[in-house]
Design an enzyme around this catalytic site. Structure first.
Site, PDB file in Angstrom:
ATOM      1  CE  LYS A 140     -35.972   6.839  -0.695  1.00 44.80           C
ATOM      2  NZ  LYS A 140     -36.711   6.577  -1.969  1.00 44.80           N
ATOM      3  CE1 TYR A 187     -32.234   3.994  -0.074  1.00 43.84           C
ATOM      4  CE2 TYR A 187     -32.248   3.729   2.304  1.00 43.84           C
ATOM      5  CZ  TYR A 187     -32.924   3.734   1.094  1.00 43.84           C
ATOM      6  OH  TYR A 187     -34.275   3.489   1.068  1.00 43.84           O
ATOM      7  CB  THR A 202     -36.658   4.982   3.792  1.00 47.69           C
ATOM      8  OG1 THR A 202     -36.140   4.167   4.826  1.00 47.69           O
ATOM      9  CG2 THR A 202     -35.613   6.041   3.456  1.00 47.69           C
ATOM     10  CG  ASP A 203     -37.530   3.269   8.853  1.00 49.39           C
ATOM     11  OD1 ASP A 203     -36.685   3.123   7.944  1.00 49.39           O
ATOM     12  OD2 ASP A 203     -37.854   2.341   9.634  1.00 49.39           O
ATOM     13  CD  GLU A 204     -32.173   2.812   6.041  1.00 53.09           C
ATOM     14  OE1 GLU A 204     -31.086   3.353   5.792  1.00 53.09           O
ATOM     15  OE2 GLU A 204     -32.413   1.624   5.807  1.00 53.09           O
TER      16      GLU A 204
HETATM   17  P1  NAD Z   1     -35.406  -2.254  -5.222  1.00 57.88           P
HETATM   18  O1  NAD Z   1     -33.944  -1.973  -5.212  1.00 57.88           O
HETATM   19  O2  NAD Z   1     -35.896  -3.652  -5.063  1.00 57.88           O
HETATM   20  O3  NAD Z   1     -36.031  -1.720  -6.612  1.00 57.88           O
HETATM   21  C1  NAD Z   1     -35.658  -0.493  -7.175  1.00 57.88           C
HETATM   22  C2  NAD Z   1     -36.173  -0.454  -8.616  1.00 57.88           C
HETATM   23  O4  NAD Z   1     -35.881   0.834  -9.162  1.00 57.88           O
HETATM   24  C3  NAD Z   1     -35.512  -1.490  -9.538  1.00 57.88           C
HETATM   25  O5  NAD Z   1     -36.471  -2.123 -10.340  1.00 57.88           O
HETATM   26  C4  NAD Z   1     -34.557  -0.651 -10.384  1.00 57.88           C
HETATM   27  O6  NAD Z   1     -34.325  -1.199 -11.683  1.00 57.88           O
HETATM   28  C5  NAD Z   1     -35.301   0.675 -10.453  1.00 57.88           C
HETATM   29  N1  NAD Z   1     -34.413   1.805 -10.704  1.00 57.88           N
HETATM   30  C6  NAD Z   1     -33.254   2.104 -10.055  1.00 57.88           C
HETATM   31  N2  NAD Z   1     -32.708   3.208 -10.591  1.00 57.88           N
HETATM   32  C7  NAD Z   1     -33.558   3.641 -11.570  1.00 57.88           C
HETATM   33  C8  NAD Z   1     -33.549   4.739 -12.471  1.00 57.88           C
HETATM   34  N3  NAD Z   1     -32.532   5.632 -12.478  1.00 57.88           N
HETATM   35  N4  NAD Z   1     -34.566   4.865 -13.345  1.00 57.88           N
HETATM   36  C9  NAD Z   1     -35.579   3.962 -13.376  1.00 57.88           C
HETATM   37  N5  NAD Z   1     -35.628   2.892 -12.557  1.00 57.88           N
HETATM   38  C10 NAD Z   1     -34.638   2.732 -11.652  1.00 57.88           C
HETATM   39  O7  NAD Z   1     -36.033  -1.288  -4.133  1.00 57.88           O
HETATM   40  P2  NAD Z   1     -37.269  -1.523  -3.140  1.00 57.88           P
HETATM   41  O8  NAD Z   1     -36.802  -2.220  -1.939  1.00 57.88           O
HETATM   42  O9  NAD Z   1     -38.422  -2.040  -3.920  1.00 57.88           O
HETATM   43  O10 NAD Z   1     -37.569  -0.008  -2.718  1.00 57.88           O
HETATM   44  C11 NAD Z   1     -38.465   0.796  -3.473  1.00 57.88           C
HETATM   45  C12 NAD Z   1     -38.550   2.172  -2.835  1.00 57.88           C
HETATM   46  O11 NAD Z   1     -39.004   2.058  -1.488  1.00 57.88           O
HETATM   47  C13 NAD Z   1     -37.213   2.903  -2.768  1.00 57.88           C
HETATM   48  O12 NAD Z   1     -37.441   4.257  -3.059  1.00 57.88           O
HETATM   49  C14 NAD Z   1     -36.763   2.721  -1.322  1.00 57.88           C
HETATM   50  O13 NAD Z   1     -35.962   3.798  -0.918  1.00 57.88           O
HETATM   51  C15 NAD Z   1     -38.088   2.701  -0.610  1.00 57.88           C
HETATM   52  N6  NAD Z   1     -38.146   1.932   0.659  1.00 57.88           N
HETATM   53  C16 NAD Z   1     -37.733   0.643   0.695  1.00 57.88           C
HETATM   54  C17 NAD Z   1     -37.851  -0.083   1.887  1.00 57.88           C
HETATM   55  C18 NAD Z   1     -37.429  -1.530   1.973  1.00 57.88           C
HETATM   56  O14 NAD Z   1     -37.471  -2.103   3.079  1.00 57.88           O
HETATM   57  N7  NAD Z   1     -37.061  -2.186   0.898  1.00 57.88           N
HETATM   58  C19 NAD Z   1     -38.382   0.527   3.020  1.00 57.88           C
HETATM   59  C20 NAD Z   1     -38.790   1.866   2.946  1.00 57.88           C
HETATM   60  C21 NAD Z   1     -38.673   2.557   1.743  1.00 57.88           C
HETATM   61  O1  TDX Z   2     -25.885  -9.709   5.287  1.00 62.63           O
HETATM   62  C1  TDX Z   2     -26.450  -8.911   6.066  1.00 62.63           C
HETATM   63  N1  TDX Z   2     -26.240  -9.046   7.407  1.00 62.63           N
HETATM   64  C2  TDX Z   2     -26.784  -8.205   8.332  1.00 62.63           C
HETATM   65  O2  TDX Z   2     -26.557  -8.376   9.543  1.00 62.63           O
HETATM   66  C3  TDX Z   2     -27.319  -7.859   5.609  1.00 62.63           C
HETATM   67  C4  TDX Z   2     -27.598  -7.676   4.149  1.00 62.63           C
HETATM   68  C5  TDX Z   2     -27.879  -7.024   6.560  1.00 62.63           C
HETATM   69  N2  TDX Z   2     -27.606  -7.171   7.880  1.00 62.63           N
HETATM   70  C6  TDX Z   2     -28.243  -6.244   8.853  1.00 62.63           C
HETATM   71  C7  TDX Z   2     -28.058  -4.776   8.539  1.00 62.63           C
HETATM   72  C8  TDX Z   2     -29.344  -4.161   9.072  1.00 62.63           C
HETATM   73  O3  TDX Z   2     -29.195  -3.879  10.460  1.00 62.63           O
HETATM   74  O4  TDX Z   2     -29.642  -6.474   8.786  1.00 62.63           O
HETATM   75  C9  TDX Z   2     -30.392  -5.257   8.909  1.00 62.63           C
HETATM   76  C10 TDX Z   2     -31.249  -5.088   7.667  1.00 62.63           C
HETATM   77  O5  TDX Z   2     -30.382  -4.831   6.577  1.00 62.63           O
HETATM   78  P1  TDX Z   2     -30.912  -4.545   5.097  1.00 62.63           P
HETATM   79  O6  TDX Z   2     -31.784  -5.666   4.663  1.00 62.63           O
HETATM   80  O7  TDX Z   2     -29.736  -4.184   4.259  1.00 62.63           O
HETATM   81  O8  TDX Z   2     -31.884  -3.299   5.339  1.00 62.63           O
HETATM   82  P2  TDX Z   2     -31.635  -1.839   5.983  1.00 62.63           P
HETATM   83  O9  TDX Z   2     -30.224  -1.432   5.910  1.00 62.63           O
HETATM   84  O10 TDX Z   2     -32.304  -1.840   7.330  1.00 62.63           O
HETATM   85  O11 TDX Z   2     -32.472  -0.934   4.935  1.00 62.63           O
HETATM   86  C11 TDX Z   2     -33.740  -1.379   4.429  1.00 62.63           C
HETATM   87  O12 TDX Z   2     -34.802  -0.748   5.070  1.00 62.63           O
HETATM   88  C12 TDX Z   2     -35.027   0.614   4.802  1.00 62.63           C
HETATM   89  C13 TDX Z   2     -33.858  -1.171   2.921  1.00 62.63           C
HETATM   90  O13 TDX Z   2     -32.773  -1.802   2.264  1.00 62.63           O
HETATM   91  C14 TDX Z   2     -33.922   0.284   2.587  1.00 62.63           C
HETATM   92  O14 TDX Z   2     -34.110   0.463   1.181  1.00 62.63           O
HETATM   93  C15 TDX Z   2     -35.075   0.898   3.317  1.00 62.63           C
HETATM   94  O15 TDX Z   2     -35.123   2.282   3.090  1.00 62.63           O
END
Ligand code: NAD
Ligand code: TDX
Length: 341
Positions: free
Chosen positions: A157, A153, A125-127
């Protein structure tokens, strides 16, 4: 190719499975997912009976279980999506983040070393780069920007990323890493900003914006992320990190207002609540490397992607209403109660 996809019952992993099975129908996918609160087996229903798809309920930290799957399936590639992914939850309870995101990654890579692999891909992730100030719009995250994390988090990562690069250097494991910006699209769990605001707006519930809502995120449609990972698997260089981003920076408050507009709900639903602890101000990715080396570019403009996403949540109410009416309700009340909602 035989591909192990971990975390495939979650948001991005499931979209990746759909993308690959359509684009490469000769590939076989073995999905490992332990179905935490964020995993939803019903999401995978459309592919569950395909002969080239297998679902295994398994924790990636379960070493013997993971080794057994490698012995049965002889995977060519592992793509690791499995993670605890919600920043707010990591602030409440860091430990499970360390367990899954770091230890789970090491177990998967140990299996790759033991049985051999053509590629291990870490979805990061970019985080991991921390955040950028709002008054420096000229700054972006590059692949060599130092890791500088804020939340448990992002730290978990980043630790995993370092471990992946260590396995490459020390054991010669053929790895790649991708660091993507915020994804949005179908099947995103309703704890995340966009689906949470859609679900609340549809129920005429308050829309909880953290602080002033001026934090900036770079939003990418999930299918564009899936396409980028597929390109890295096929043409990426082993040992390299690739940034993935949409050049689509938006303030949180503007996203929430846009959702109100699309759903024809009043902005008076917006409530400014207590800010997230350690809240990152701005994320901004420079995706030049993946563009120049692999020819990747985001294809879905935000104005189209957000419309598709809102329409998906309107058309698939059963999927998310089942979630928000279940155990999630307790999480919501506790998390947002603390924030003063
Ligand atoms: P999500 O939370 O929707 O899904 C995570 C999945 O992993 C779930 O199905 C969960 O059951 C499974 N899981 C969790 N712990 C596990 C374990 N111990 N063993 C097996 N399965 C397990 O997450 P997402 O948003 O789909 O993110 C997927 C990946 O992408 C993550 O690694 C996250 O860090 C990365 N990522 C997410 C975003 C975003 O915006 N959502 C952005 C950049 C990177
Ligand atoms: O209720 C809310 N109100 C609010 O203002 C929530 C849930 C979020 N926010 C803000 C927090 C963040 O600035 O919105 C922005 C986005 O929040 P999230 O959806 O929780 O995402 P973020 O924290 O940016 O992280 C996401 O992007 C990077 C994903 O959850 C991560 O898994 C990924 O790595």
């Amino acid at each position: 190719m035989n591909i192990i996809v971990t975390g495939g019952a979650g948001f991005i992993g499931s979209n990746f499975i759909f993308y690959v099975l359509k684009k490469h129908p000769k590939d076989r996918i073995i999905c490992l997912d332990c179905l935490t609160y964020a995993g939803n087996l019903s999401t995978l229903a459309p592919v569950m009976n395909q002969p080239n798809f297998r679902f295994v309920k398994l924790d990636i930290c379960d070493r013997q279980g993971v080794y057994k799957i490698f012995e049965e399936e002889h995977p060519d590639v592992v793509v690791n999506f499995a993670a605890e992914s919600h920043v707010d939850r990591s602030i409440e309870n860091p430990e499970i983040f360390l367990q899954t995101n770091i230890i789970g990654t090491s177990v998967l890579m140990d299996a790759c070393r033991k049985y051999g692999i053509r590629r291990y891909h870490q979805v990061s992730t970019d985080e991991v780069y921390g955040d950028l100030p709002l008054d420096r719009p000229d700054l972006f995250f590059h692949e060599d920007t130092p890791i500088h994390t804020s939340s448990p988090y992002s730290t978990s990562k980043a630790s995993a990323d370092l471990l992946v690069m260590a396995y490459h250097r020390t054991y010669g494991l053929p790895v790649t890493v991708s660091r993507c910006s915020n994804n949005y699209g179908p099947y995103q769990f309703p704890e995340k900003l966009i689906p949470l605001m859609i679900a609340n707006a549809l129920a005429d519930k308050p829309l909880p914006v953290y602080g002033e809502g001026l934090n900036v995120r770079d939003w990418l449609y999930v299918e564009d992320h899936c396409k980028a990972i597929d390109m890295i698997l096929h043409n990426g260089t082993v040992g390299e990190v690739y940034n993935i981003g949409g050049h689509n920076e938006m303030k949180n408050i503007d996203i929430v207002k846009l959702i109100c507009k699309y759903l024809q709900k009043p902005e008076s639903l917006i409530e400014h609540v207590q800010d997230r602890k350690g809240h990152d101000m701005r994320y901004a990715i420079d995706p030049t490397k993946i563009h120049d080396e692999l020819g990747w570019l985001p294809e879905t403009m935000f104005k189209d992607g957000i419309r598709l996403t809102i329409q998906w949540y309107l058309d698939n109410r059963k999927w998310w209403e089942n979630i928000v009416n279940g155990e999630y309700q307790n999480y919501y009340n506790e998390m947002y109660g603390k924030k003063g909602l």
